[in-house]
Motif scaffolding. Sequence first.
Motif, PDB file in Angstrom:
ATOM      1  N   SER A  92       0.968  -1.090   0.050  1.00 34.78           N
ATOM      2  CA  SER A  92      -0.300   0.058   0.046  1.00 34.78           C
ATOM      3  C   SER A  92       0.785   1.049   0.159  1.00 34.78           C
ATOM      4  O   SER A  92       0.579   2.205  -0.676  1.00 34.78           O
ATOM      5  CB  SER A  92      -0.866  -0.058   1.231  1.00 34.78           C
ATOM      6  OG  SER A  92      -1.666  -1.123   1.194  1.00 34.78           O
ATOM      7  N   GLU A 116      -5.024   5.727 -12.047  1.00 37.25           N
ATOM      8  CA  GLU A 116      -6.130   4.662 -11.784  1.00 37.25           C
ATOM      9  C   GLU A 116      -5.653   3.252 -11.507  1.00 37.25           C
ATOM     10  O   GLU A 116      -6.153   2.756 -11.118  1.00 37.25           O
ATOM     11  CB  GLU A 116      -7.198   4.705 -12.872  1.00 37.25           C
ATOM     12  CG  GLU A 116      -6.645   4.137 -14.233  1.00 37.25           C
ATOM     13  CD  GLU A 116      -7.759   3.972 -15.363  1.00 37.25           C
ATOM     14  OE1 GLU A 116      -8.838   3.708 -15.137  1.00 37.25           O
ATOM     15  OE2 GLU A 116      -7.547   4.323 -16.466  1.00 37.25           O
ATOM     16  N   LEU A 119      -4.210   3.292  -7.958  1.00 36.58           N
ATOM     17  CA  LEU A 119      -5.204   3.454  -7.130  1.00 36.58           C
ATOM     18  C   LEU A 119      -5.898   2.252  -6.900  1.00 36.58           C
ATOM     19  O   LEU A 119      -6.205   1.532  -5.713  1.00 36.58           O
ATOM     20  CB  LEU A 119      -6.367   4.473  -7.534  1.00 36.58           C
ATOM     21  CG  LEU A 119      -7.558   4.969  -6.649  1.00 36.58           C
ATOM     22  CD1 LEU A 119      -6.835   5.255  -5.499  1.00 36.58           C
ATOM     23  CD2 LEU A 119      -8.272   5.856  -7.388  1.00 36.58           C
ATOM     24  N   ALA A 120      -6.120   1.290  -7.936  1.00 31.39           N
ATOM     25  CA  ALA A 120      -6.891   0.087  -7.892  1.00 31.39           C
ATOM     26  C   ALA A 120      -5.961  -1.125  -7.127  1.00 31.39           C
ATOM     27  O   ALA A 120      -6.438  -1.764  -6.409  1.00 31.39           O
ATOM     28  CB  ALA A 120      -7.232  -0.543  -9.398  1.00 31.39           C
ATOM     29  N   ALA A 123      -6.344   0.263  -3.526  1.00 33.07           N
ATOM     30  CA  ALA A 123      -7.363  -0.348  -2.782  1.00 33.07           C
ATOM     31  C   ALA A 123      -7.390  -1.794  -2.416  1.00 33.07           C
ATOM     32  O   ALA A 123      -7.847  -2.147  -1.543  1.00 33.07           O
ATOM     33  CB  ALA A 123      -8.438  -0.038  -3.657  1.00 33.07           C
ATOM     34  N   ALA A 124      -6.915  -2.819  -3.443  1.00 35.05           N
ATOM     35  CA  ALA A 124      -6.838  -4.104  -3.257  1.00 35.05           C
ATOM     36  C   ALA A 124      -5.893  -4.238  -2.038  1.00 35.05           C
ATOM     37  O   ALA A 124      -6.134  -5.069  -1.102  1.00 35.05           O
ATOM     38  CB  ALA A 124      -6.348  -4.652  -4.541  1.00 35.05           C
ATOM     39  N   VAL A 126      -5.104  -2.385   0.490  1.00 32.54           N
ATOM     40  CA  VAL A 126      -5.591  -1.976   1.797  1.00 32.54           C
ATOM     41  C   VAL A 126      -6.676  -2.819   2.045  1.00 32.54           C
ATOM     42  O   VAL A 126      -6.727  -3.224   3.345  1.00 32.54           O
ATOM     43  CB  VAL A 126      -6.162  -0.524   1.576  1.00 32.54           C
ATOM     44  CG1 VAL A 126      -7.027  -0.072   2.804  1.00 32.54           C
ATOM     45  CG2 VAL A 126      -5.079   0.469   1.383  1.00 32.54           C
ATOM     46  N   SER A 127      -7.600  -3.620   1.302  1.00 31.58           N
ATOM     47  CA  SER A 127      -8.433  -4.350   1.628  1.00 31.58           C
ATOM     48  C   SER A 127      -7.790  -5.731   2.060  1.00 31.58           C
ATOM     49  O   SER A 127      -8.233  -6.047   3.093  1.00 31.58           O
ATOM     50  CB  SER A 127      -9.295  -4.645   0.341  1.00 31.58           C
ATOM     51  OG  SER A 127     -10.144  -5.751   0.671  1.00 31.58           O
TER      52      SER A 127
END
Length: 147
Positions: A92, A116, A119-120, A123-124, A126-127
């Motif tokens: 991250s 983008e 960012l994807a 997001a993955a 961090v999840s």
Amino acid sequence: MKALIAKTLKSAPSLAPLALRIPIGMILIAHGSQKLFGWFGGYGLEGTGQWMASIGLTPGYLMALMAGSSEFFGGLFLLLGLLTRPTALVLSFTMIIAIFSVHIGNGLFLANNGYEFGLALLAATVSLAVSGAGKFAVDNLFASRIK
């Protein structure tokens, strides 16, 4: 200390993190191997290091080594579900650096070298840092032995 390690490794037995770990791990391994080894059309450490230095990330070779290692080994660890939460945290941070040092000025869209894709990946990762590895992960083997 044992409780902290157990909590870090333990996750719900869900398939959702696995669905993220596999493709994100593969993508990161490929991108890291471009930086480290020059595979898949990459420039290797020398070329990537020169480029990183040219955009102000110095020393370039070290920055290329750190970014490439984070992506390659982090991707491998995600794929295996090994130390998923700390690995996802490092990845991250790597994506935040990529977004703000390379892509943010180009806008959102990938066609303009925008952020983008970073960012994807952010997001993955961090999840995964929040959820942990889920099913079919090496973390589960370690967690079951630390009780």
